[in-house]
Design a protein around this motif. Structure first.
Motif, PDB file in Angstrom:
ATOM      1  N   MET A 254     -50.161  57.356 -77.008  1.00  0.00           N
ATOM      2  CA  MET A 254     -51.070  58.467 -77.068  1.00  0.00           C
ATOM      3  C   MET A 254     -51.331  59.221 -78.081  1.00  0.00           C
ATOM      4  O   MET A 254     -50.272  59.867 -78.705  1.00  0.00           O
ATOM      5  CB  MET A 254     -51.011  59.312 -75.593  1.00  0.00           C
ATOM      6  CG  MET A 254     -51.860  60.317 -75.427  1.00  0.00           C
ATOM      7  SD  MET A 254     -51.863  60.873 -73.564  1.00  0.00           S
ATOM      8  CE  MET A 254     -52.449  59.439 -72.618  1.00  0.00           C
ATOM      9  N   TRP A 255     -52.228  59.321 -78.810  1.00  0.00           N
ATOM     10  CA  TRP A 255     -52.572  60.126 -79.926  1.00  0.00           C
ATOM     11  C   TRP A 255     -53.254  61.420 -79.785  1.00  0.00           C
ATOM     12  O   TRP A 255     -54.307  61.463 -79.234  1.00  0.00           O
ATOM     13  CB  TRP A 255     -53.122  59.255 -80.985  1.00  0.00           C
ATOM     14  CG  TRP A 255     -52.140  57.740 -81.418  1.00  0.00           C
ATOM     15  CD1 TRP A 255     -52.099  56.896 -80.378  1.00  0.00           C
ATOM     16  CD2 TRP A 255     -51.237  57.704 -82.190  1.00  0.00           C
ATOM     17  NE1 TRP A 255     -51.465  55.912 -81.055  1.00  0.00           N
ATOM     18  CE2 TRP A 255     -50.654  56.369 -81.906  1.00  0.00           C
ATOM     19  CE3 TRP A 255     -50.927  58.414 -83.073  1.00  0.00           C
ATOM     20  CZ2 TRP A 255     -49.713  55.881 -82.759  1.00  0.00           C
ATOM     21  CZ3 TRP A 255     -49.974  57.881 -83.982  1.00  0.00           C
ATOM     22  CH2 TRP A 255     -49.438  56.443 -83.776  1.00  0.00           C
TER      23      TRP A 255
ATOM     24  N   VAL B  16     -63.340  62.740 -81.249  1.00  0.00           N
ATOM     25  CA  VAL B  16     -62.264  62.257 -80.453  1.00  0.00           C
ATOM     26  C   VAL B  16     -61.104  63.063 -80.581  1.00  0.00           C
ATOM     27  O   VAL B  16     -60.453  63.254 -81.739  1.00  0.00           O
ATOM     28  CB  VAL B  16     -61.856  60.787 -80.901  1.00  0.00           C
ATOM     29  CG1 VAL B  16     -60.418  60.428 -80.389  1.00  0.00           C
ATOM     30  CG2 VAL B  16     -62.987  59.785 -81.012  1.00  0.00           C
ATOM     31  N   THR B  17     -60.553  64.013 -79.510  1.00  0.00           N
ATOM     32  CA  THR B  17     -59.280  64.595 -79.456  1.00  0.00           C
ATOM     33  C   THR B  17     -58.164  64.042 -79.274  1.00  0.00           C
ATOM     34  O   THR B  17     -57.148  64.524 -79.366  1.00  0.00           O
ATOM     35  CB  THR B  17     -59.874  66.088 -78.705  1.00  0.00           C
ATOM     36  OG1 THR B  17     -60.050  65.533 -77.460  1.00  0.00           O
ATOM     37  CG2 THR B  17     -60.981  66.723 -79.374  1.00  0.00           C
ATOM     38  N   ILE B  18     -58.239  63.016 -78.113  1.00  0.00           N
ATOM     39  CA  ILE B  18     -57.230  62.356 -77.688  1.00  0.00           C
ATOM     40  C   ILE B  18     -57.410  60.807 -77.387  1.00  0.00           C
ATOM     41  O   ILE B  18     -58.482  60.653 -76.976  1.00  0.00           O
ATOM     42  CB  ILE B  18     -56.527  63.044 -76.597  1.00  0.00           C
ATOM     43  CG1 ILE B  18     -54.991  62.562 -76.339  1.00  0.00           C
ATOM     44  CG2 ILE B  18     -57.300  63.227 -75.353  1.00  0.00           C
ATOM     45  CD1 ILE B  18     -54.200  63.504 -75.216  1.00  0.00           C
ATOM     46  N   MET B  19     -56.487  60.016 -77.595  1.00  0.00           N
ATOM     47  CA  MET B  19     -56.817  58.762 -77.252  1.00  0.00           C
ATOM     48  C   MET B  19     -55.451  57.784 -76.756  1.00  0.00           C
ATOM     49  O   MET B  19     -54.279  58.432 -77.336  1.00  0.00           O
ATOM     50  CB  MET B  19     -57.366  57.937 -78.366  1.00  0.00           C
ATOM     51  CG  MET B  19     -56.745  57.862 -79.841  1.00  0.00           C
ATOM     52  SD  MET B  19     -57.417  57.010 -81.118  1.00  0.00           S
ATOM     53  CE  MET B  19     -56.739  57.458 -82.456  1.00  0.00           C
ATOM     54  N   TYR B  20     -55.723  56.743 -76.045  1.00  0.00           N
ATOM     55  CA  TYR B  20     -54.466  56.120 -75.769  1.00  0.00           C
ATOM     56  C   TYR B  20     -54.756  54.572 -76.019  1.00  0.00           C
ATOM     57  O   TYR B  20     -55.565  54.055 -75.471  1.00  0.00           O
ATOM     58  CB  TYR B  20     -54.107  56.202 -74.203  1.00  0.00           C
ATOM     59  CG  TYR B  20     -53.116  55.213 -73.664  1.00  0.00           C
ATOM     60  CD1 TYR B  20     -51.727  55.405 -74.134  1.00  0.00           C
ATOM     61  CD2 TYR B  20     -53.343  54.404 -72.821  1.00  0.00           C
ATOM     62  CE1 TYR B  20     -50.811  54.800 -73.795  1.00  0.00           C
ATOM     63  CE2 TYR B  20     -52.271  53.694 -72.248  1.00  0.00           C
ATOM     64  CZ  TYR B  20     -50.954  53.821 -72.824  1.00  0.00           C
ATOM     65  OH  TYR B  20     -49.836  53.170 -72.160  1.00  0.00           O
ATOM     66  N   ILE B  21     -53.854  54.079 -76.804  1.00  0.00           N
ATOM     67  CA  ILE B  21     -53.913  52.505 -77.206  1.00  0.00           C
ATOM     68  C   ILE B  21     -52.791  51.753 -76.783  1.00  0.00           C
ATOM     69  O   ILE B  21     -51.624  52.275 -76.962  1.00  0.00           O
ATOM     70  CB  ILE B  21     -53.688  52.429 -78.835  1.00  0.00           C
ATOM     71  CG1 ILE B  21     -55.115  53.385 -79.484  1.00  0.00           C
ATOM     72  CG2 ILE B  21     -53.931  51.168 -79.302  1.00  0.00           C
ATOM     73  CD1 ILE B  21     -54.746  53.351 -80.946  1.00  0.00           C
ATOM     74  N   ASP B  22     -53.102  50.831 -76.026  1.00  0.00           N
ATOM     75  CA  ASP B  22     -52.018  49.879 -75.285  1.00  0.00           C
ATOM     76  C   ASP B  22     -52.498  48.451 -75.591  1.00  0.00           C
ATOM     77  O   ASP B  22     -53.360  48.047 -75.151  1.00  0.00           O
ATOM     78  CB  ASP B  22     -52.352  50.188 -73.802  1.00  0.00           C
ATOM     79  CG  ASP B  22     -51.317  49.280 -72.917  1.00  0.00           C
ATOM     80  OD1 ASP B  22     -50.265  48.857 -73.546  1.00  0.00           O
ATOM     81  OD2 ASP B  22     -51.349  49.308 -71.579  1.00  0.00           O
TER      82      ASP B  22
ATOM     83  N   MET C 130     -46.848  61.136 -77.019  1.00  0.00           N
ATOM     84  CA  MET C 130     -46.162  60.411 -76.197  1.00  0.00           C
ATOM     85  C   MET C 130     -46.294  58.822 -76.291  1.00  0.00           C
ATOM     86  O   MET C 130     -47.273  58.518 -76.677  1.00  0.00           O
ATOM     87  CB  MET C 130     -46.219  60.938 -74.907  1.00  0.00           C
ATOM     88  CG  MET C 130     -47.561  60.855 -74.290  1.00  0.00           C
ATOM     89  SD  MET C 130     -47.747  61.673 -72.721  1.00  0.00           S
ATOM     90  CE  MET C 130     -47.990  63.331 -73.594  1.00  0.00           C
ATOM     91  N   PRO C 131     -45.235  57.890 -75.817  1.00  0.00           N
ATOM     92  CA  PRO C 131     -45.428  56.478 -75.903  1.00  0.00           C
ATOM     93  C   PRO C 131     -46.272  55.943 -74.990  1.00  0.00           C
ATOM     94  O   PRO C 131     -47.122  54.946 -75.051  1.00  0.00           O
ATOM     95  CB  PRO C 131     -44.038  55.903 -75.657  1.00  0.00           C
ATOM     96  CG  PRO C 131     -43.230  56.950 -75.008  1.00  0.00           C
ATOM     97  CD  PRO C 131     -43.921  58.238 -75.332  1.00  0.00           C
ATOM     98  N   ASP C 132     -46.378  56.736 -73.803  1.00  0.00           N
ATOM     99  CA  ASP C 132     -47.192  56.173 -72.643  1.00  0.00           C
ATOM    100  C   ASP C 132     -48.002  56.910 -71.885  1.00  0.00           C
ATOM    101  O   ASP C 132     -47.871  58.281 -72.311  1.00  0.00           O
ATOM    102  CB  ASP C 132     -46.098  55.675 -71.332  1.00  0.00           C
ATOM    103  CG  ASP C 132     -45.154  54.809 -71.756  1.00  0.00           C
ATOM    104  OD1 ASP C 132     -45.656  53.448 -72.368  1.00  0.00           O
ATOM    105  OD2 ASP C 132     -44.052  54.814 -71.767  1.00  0.00           O
ATOM    106  N   LYS C 133     -48.988  56.658 -71.336  1.00  0.00           N
ATOM    107  CA  LYS C 133     -50.178  57.590 -70.649  1.00  0.00           C
ATOM    108  C   LYS C 133     -49.426  58.125 -69.333  1.00  0.00           C
ATOM    109  O   LYS C 133     -49.003  57.436 -68.497  1.00  0.00           O
ATOM    110  CB  LYS C 133     -51.302  56.798 -70.295  1.00  0.00           C
ATOM    111  CG  LYS C 133     -52.385  57.700 -69.575  1.00  0.00           C
ATOM    112  CD  LYS C 133     -53.819  56.791 -69.850  1.00  0.00           C
ATOM    113  CE  LYS C 133     -53.660  55.543 -68.911  1.00  0.00           C
ATOM    114  NZ  LYS C 133     -54.944  54.941 -68.770  1.00  0.00           N
TER     115      LYS C 133
ATOM    116  N   ALA D 274     -54.259  64.920 -68.767  1.00  0.00           N
ATOM    117  CA  ALA D 274     -52.790  65.432 -68.820  1.00  0.00           C
ATOM    118  C   ALA D 274     -51.996  65.306 -69.841  1.00  0.00           C
ATOM    119  O   ALA D 274     -51.177  66.227 -70.517  1.00  0.00           O
ATOM    120  CB  ALA D 274     -52.251  64.608 -67.430  1.00  0.00           C
ATOM    121  N   GLY D 275     -52.345  64.555 -70.782  1.00  0.00           N
ATOM    122  CA  GLY D 275     -51.455  64.145 -72.229  1.00  0.00           C
ATOM    123  C   GLY D 275     -51.841  65.288 -72.794  1.00  0.00           C
ATOM    124  O   GLY D 275     -51.269  65.936 -73.539  1.00  0.00           O
TER     125      GLY D 275
END
Length: 274
Positions: free
Chosen positions: A52-53, A78-84, A159-162, A169-170
């Motif tokens: 999570m970035w 883009v203020t926050i994103m999650y790459i999996d 953080m590494p995970d969502k 929440a992130g």
């Protein structure tokens, strides 16, 4: 006897050689097929981009000013994103993002080269990264066709995970860590001693009747406040909102605008050194 070389024959030989040379300009595999650049880009990017970035200059401004309201101009795009990368399908991933700290969206991240060899396609934009002292920073490049200018935004991993609450929440956890999490002691408006604990994940103890807290950061959904706001027990029993001001290590919670003007907080809490 002199040998006469036909000009047409010379031209034919020249074009034939030129054609063979041109054929070798394109990168190919051993079978003569073009190289699959997506595999090389996957190998390059995949180990670095999971997690999570959050937008770097936004969270940096929140931390420095101790105020999401002060940082609103940095909370665009883009203020926050999650790459999996476990969600990879073919050579692309759908990346959930939050735009302007307000609107959720999904952007396709394609492991195809952008305008140069250091970027890959990210929706209509491009994504790259930089490494420094073992830390990775992601970079989104946005090209404006009207101004012909390219804007950049940098992202750091929080953080590494969502978390269970998703991207919102992130972002809350990133803000809580930056300005609020910790142990406090102080007094309420009546002078009663208060010992309170605010956790990274939005839990609070020590404030009567209050168990959770949320620092308002969506200024589009809630544009009318002149001060930063904490909402306790959000969407639950006993929901209560306070304006807040953080001055150095002191957190002041105000029940009304009149309290803010007179600087008579409902709670005055000083963070204790860990």
């Amino acid at each position: 006897m002199k040998r006469i070389i036909c000009p047409l024959l010379i031209l034919s030989i020249f074009l034939s050689c030129k054609s063979k040379t041109a054929d070798t300009d394109q990168d190919t595999t051993g079978t003569g097929k073009p190289l699959d650049q997506s595999q090389a880009l996957l190998h390059q990017f995949k180990p670095l981009i999971n997690g999570m970035w959050v937008k770097k200059d936004y969270i940096k401004k929140v931390k420095k000013s101790k105020s999401p309201l002060e940082a609103v101009d940095n909370g665009t795009g883009v203020t926050i994103m999650y790459i999996d990368t476990a969600q990879l399908k073919g050579d692309s991933i759908m990346v959930p993002v939050v735009l302007n700290n307000h609107e959720g969206a999904n952007v396709s991240l394609n492991f195809q080269p952008g305008k140069n060899t250091t970027t890959i396609e990210f929706g209509n934009d491009e994504l790259s990264y930089k490494l420094k002292n073992g830390d990775t920073t992601l970079i989104i490049y946005h090209y404006n066709p009207q101004t012909k200018e390219t804007a950049t935004a940098q992202y750091i991993k929080i953080m590494p995970d969502k978390p269970a609450g998703g991207l919102a929440a992130g972002m809350s956890m990133a803000i809580n860590k930056a300005i609020l999490s910790g142990k406090y002691e102080g007094t309420d408006a009546a002078g009663k001693k208060i010992y309170a604990v605010f956790t990274d994940d939005g839990k609070v103890s020590g404030l009567p009747g209050l168990t959770t807290y949320y620092v308002q950061n969506d200024m589009i959904a809630d544009p009318d406040h002149s001060h930063d706001e904490i909402i306790f027990n959000l969407n639950g029993k006993g929901q209560k909102a306070y304006s807040f001001i953080i001055n150095k290590k002191t957190l002041s919670l105000y029940d009304s605008a009149e309290q803010v003007k007179s600087n008579k907080p409902s709670y005055s809490l000083k963070r204790k050194r860990e």
